[in-house]
Design an enzyme around this catalytic site. Structure first.
Site, mmCIF file in Angstrom:
data_model
loop_
_atom_site.group_PDB
_atom_site.id
_atom_site.type_symbol
_atom_site.label_atom_id
_atom_site.label_comp_id
_atom_site.label_asym_id
_atom_site.label_seq_id
_atom_site.Cartn_x
_atom_site.Cartn_y
_atom_site.Cartn_z
ATOM 1 N NE ARG A 178 -3.255 0.264 2.721
ATOM 2 C CZ ARG A 178 -4.547 0.628 2.585
ATOM 3 N NH1 ARG A 178 -5.319 -0.174 1.569
ATOM 4 N NH2 ARG A 178 -5.041 1.773 2.740
ATOM 5 N NE ARG A 182 5.214 8.917 -3.921
ATOM 6 C CZ ARG A 182 4.501 9.216 -2.971
ATOM 7 N NH1 ARG A 182 4.862 10.083 -2.198
ATOM 8 N NH2 ARG A 182 3.175 8.798 -3.222
ATOM 9 N NE ARG A 254 -4.583 -5.436 16.121
ATOM 10 C CZ ARG A 254 -4.298 -5.775 17.310
ATOM 11 N NH1 ARG A 254 -4.781 -6.721 18.047
ATOM 12 N NH2 ARG A 254 -3.683 -4.895 17.892
ATOM 13 N NE ARG A 284 -3.848 5.796 11.725
ATOM 14 C CZ ARG A 284 -4.201 5.437 10.520
ATOM 15 N NH1 ARG A 284 -3.650 5.559 9.375
ATOM 16 N NH2 ARG A 284 -5.139 4.506 10.332
ATOM 17 C CD GLU A 305 -6.108 4.697 14.082
ATOM 18 O OE1 GLU A 305 -6.619 5.839 13.490
ATOM 19 O OE2 GLU A 305 -5.599 3.909 13.416
ATOM 20 C CE1 TYR A 353 -6.316 -1.287 4.918
ATOM 21 C CE2 TYR A 353 -4.683 -2.689 5.199
ATOM 22 C CZ TYR A 353 -5.379 -1.471 5.222
ATOM 23 O OH TYR A 353 -4.490 -0.364 5.826
ATOM 24 C CG ASP A 355 -7.759 2.078 -0.005
ATOM 25 O OD1 ASP A 355 -7.586 2.066 1.068
ATOM 26 O OD2 ASP A 355 -6.504 2.098 -0.702
HETATM 27 N N1 UDP Z 1 2.672 1.072 8.160
HETATM 28 C C1 UDP Z 1 3.709 1.042 9.018
HETATM 29 N N2 UDP Z 1 4.053 2.152 9.587
HETATM 30 C C2 UDP Z 1 3.576 3.702 9.196
HETATM 31 C C3 UDP Z 1 2.196 3.358 8.294
HETATM 32 C C4 UDP Z 1 1.792 2.328 7.825
HETATM 33 O O1 UDP Z 1 4.109 0.164 9.676
HETATM 34 O O2 UDP Z 1 3.933 4.550 9.695
HETATM 35 C C5 UDP Z 1 2.124 -0.225 7.970
HETATM 36 C C6 UDP Z 1 1.039 -0.678 8.869
HETATM 37 O O3 UDP Z 1 1.236 -2.216 8.776
HETATM 38 C C7 UDP Z 1 -0.195 -0.225 8.049
HETATM 39 C C8 UDP Z 1 0.118 -0.621 6.988
HETATM 40 O O4 UDP Z 1 1.523 -0.163 6.562
HETATM 41 O O5 UDP Z 1 -1.244 -1.218 8.659
HETATM 42 C C9 UDP Z 1 -0.659 0.259 5.887
HETATM 43 O O6 UDP Z 1 -0.619 1.627 6.233
HETATM 44 P P1 UDP Z 1 -1.796 2.574 5.727
HETATM 45 O O7 UDP Z 1 -1.309 3.789 5.900
HETATM 46 O O8 UDP Z 1 -2.398 2.317 4.315
HETATM 47 O O9 UDP Z 1 -3.181 2.197 6.830
HETATM 48 P P2 UDP Z 1 -4.595 2.830 6.926
HETATM 49 O O10 UDP Z 1 -4.447 4.385 6.849
HETATM 50 O O11 UDP Z 1 -5.329 2.114 6.061
HETATM 51 O O12 UDP Z 1 -4.930 2.243 8.476
#
Ligand code: UDP
Length: 377
Positions: A178, A182, A254, A284, A305, A353, A355
């Site tokens: 996901r 870059r 989860r 976060r 969160e 999962y 979007d």
């Molecule tokens: N992830 C991580 N660190 C970060 C952001 C994401 O390890 O700082 C991993 C984590 O396993 C997460 C996945 O990447 O579930 C997908 O991140 P995304 O931001 O797409 O999650 P969402 O916003 O859908 O919860």
């Protein structure tokens, strides 16, 4: 189109997938539907509410940022609300400092104290990546192959353990896919052509999708299997294991929850800051007014969160899809294929999962395939 005995369609769940299915049936097949939801509001987990204490639009079940590279999907949502362009510039707060996500040239240069250009950064990352991994079998292997151990441990290991409650070795590599890596200074979290947030919130957008003479919405109305006999067909966007009364076992999810705090001013100067370290329990912090930069507010509301395993009393959010889950899912899929009169839709119905853009596209496709109408392009 299947023949009908003048019974309407039942759509279980007034979230994005259910709303789009009902709208497609109404608009393109002239079919009426009843959309039910056990919650007291529509929009599922996209639900947004303007809080009385701050006047700030809150994403009550966690922030949702709409992104797609499909112009038709973008035009579809824009039919139902005004979307403002939005760039999600996520930061990661670690013990070594604050870094930019997704991993980009700034992150790499800051993290390693270097001044690499794009070509040099590619060579450098290849030198720290684990080249012995050819086909990554799980999240951890995918990360080690892409970015090497240092960046993996700083940004992904702790966050993923907290978010998913298990080792990244147990998780599919697709979760990491996901996020891009870059080799330039582009720190836009989403690489899609269209990224935006609705001015009046997602609930208004979903209300507008459902606003059609052939659609009847009933909130605070839980699904009951006895309802099925009154309807021609059921589109079910609840969890597939719940539909079958968990007879084959429970699928692992989860769930996330938030500690809500209101203060004055600007709490963190950004919409999202991730906390990948194991020194704090949360993953976060979201500051909701920064998801609506076109508005001005003196006060601010922040959501910290947390993630935990879903118990029967909790709302399922993220399908875990561990090996044991996939075995259980296969049993439910077989039962679903053998059941007439019901189609499973959306994130919970398909245990994937997804979007929001994908949810819309799949809901359009499932309605079109079921009723045999041609979707206008
Ligand atoms: N992830 C991580 N660190 C970060 C952001 C994401 O390890 O700082 C991993 C984590 O396993 C997460 C996945 O990447 O579930 C997908 O991140 P995304 O931001 O797409 O999650 P969402 O916003 O859908 O919860």
């Amino acid at each position: 189109m299947p023949s009908f005995n003048h019974k309407p369609i039942l759509v279980v769940g007034a979230g994005l997938s259910g709303a789009v299915v009902a709208r497609e049936l109404a608009e393109h097949a002239g079919v009426s539907s009843v959309v039910i939801d056990s919650r007291h509001h529509v929009a599922g987990n996209c639900h947004s509410l303007r809080a009385v204490d701050t006047g700030i639009l809150e994403h009550v079940y966690g922030p949702h940022i709409f992104h797609t590279s499909n112009r038709e999907t973008w035009e579809y949502v824009n039919r139902f609300g005004t979307f403002h362009p939005f760039v999600n510039r996520v930061k990661a707060s670690t013990e070594r400092g604050i870094f930019s996500l997704p991993i980009n040239l700034h992150t790499i240069n800051q993290f390693y104290g270097k001044h690499l250009n794009p070509t040099e950064a590619k060579v450098f990352l290849a030198s720290v990546a684990d080249t012995s991994i050819t086909t990554p079998a799980n999240f951890e292997e995918q990360a080690l192959k892409m970015i090497g151990r240092d960046l993996y441990e700083a940004f992904f290991l702790g966050y993923t353990q907290k978010q998913w409650g298990c080792s990244p070795r147990e998780l599919p590599a697709s979760i990491l896919s996901r996020l891009p890596v870059r080799f330039n200074y582009d720190d836009n979290y989403y690489a899609d052509s269209f990224v935006g947030l609705p001015e009046a919130g997602y609930t208004r957008v979903i209300e507008n999708i459902l606003d059609h003479p052939l659609i009847c919405v009933r909130v605070s109305t839980p699904w009951d299997s006895s309802m099925q006999r009154d309807f021609e067909h059921v589109f079910f966007s609840g969890s597939i294991d719940a539909f079958f009364d968990y007879e084959e076992g429970r699928l692992g999810y989860r769930t996330v929850y938030w500690d809500r705090k209101v203060t004055d001013g600007d709490y963190q100067g950004n919409a999202v800051i991730n906390y990948p370290g194991m020194d704090v329990a949360y993953t976060r912090i979201h500051e909701h007014k920064h998801f609506a930069p076109w508005e001005t507010h003196e006060r601010t509301v922040v959501y910290t969160e947390f993630s935990k395993e879903t118990t029967p009393a909790d709302t399922p959010y993220y399908p875990k899809r561990l090996k044991a889950d996939m075995t259980v899912l296969e049993k439910y899929r077989q039962r679903a294929a053998a059941s007439s009169g019901v189609t499973f839709i959306g994130r919970l119905g398909s245990y994937r999962y997804l979007d929001m853009n994908v949810v819309i596209e799949e809901a359009q496709k499932v309605s079109r395939d079921f009723f045999g109408f041609t979707h206008p392009t």
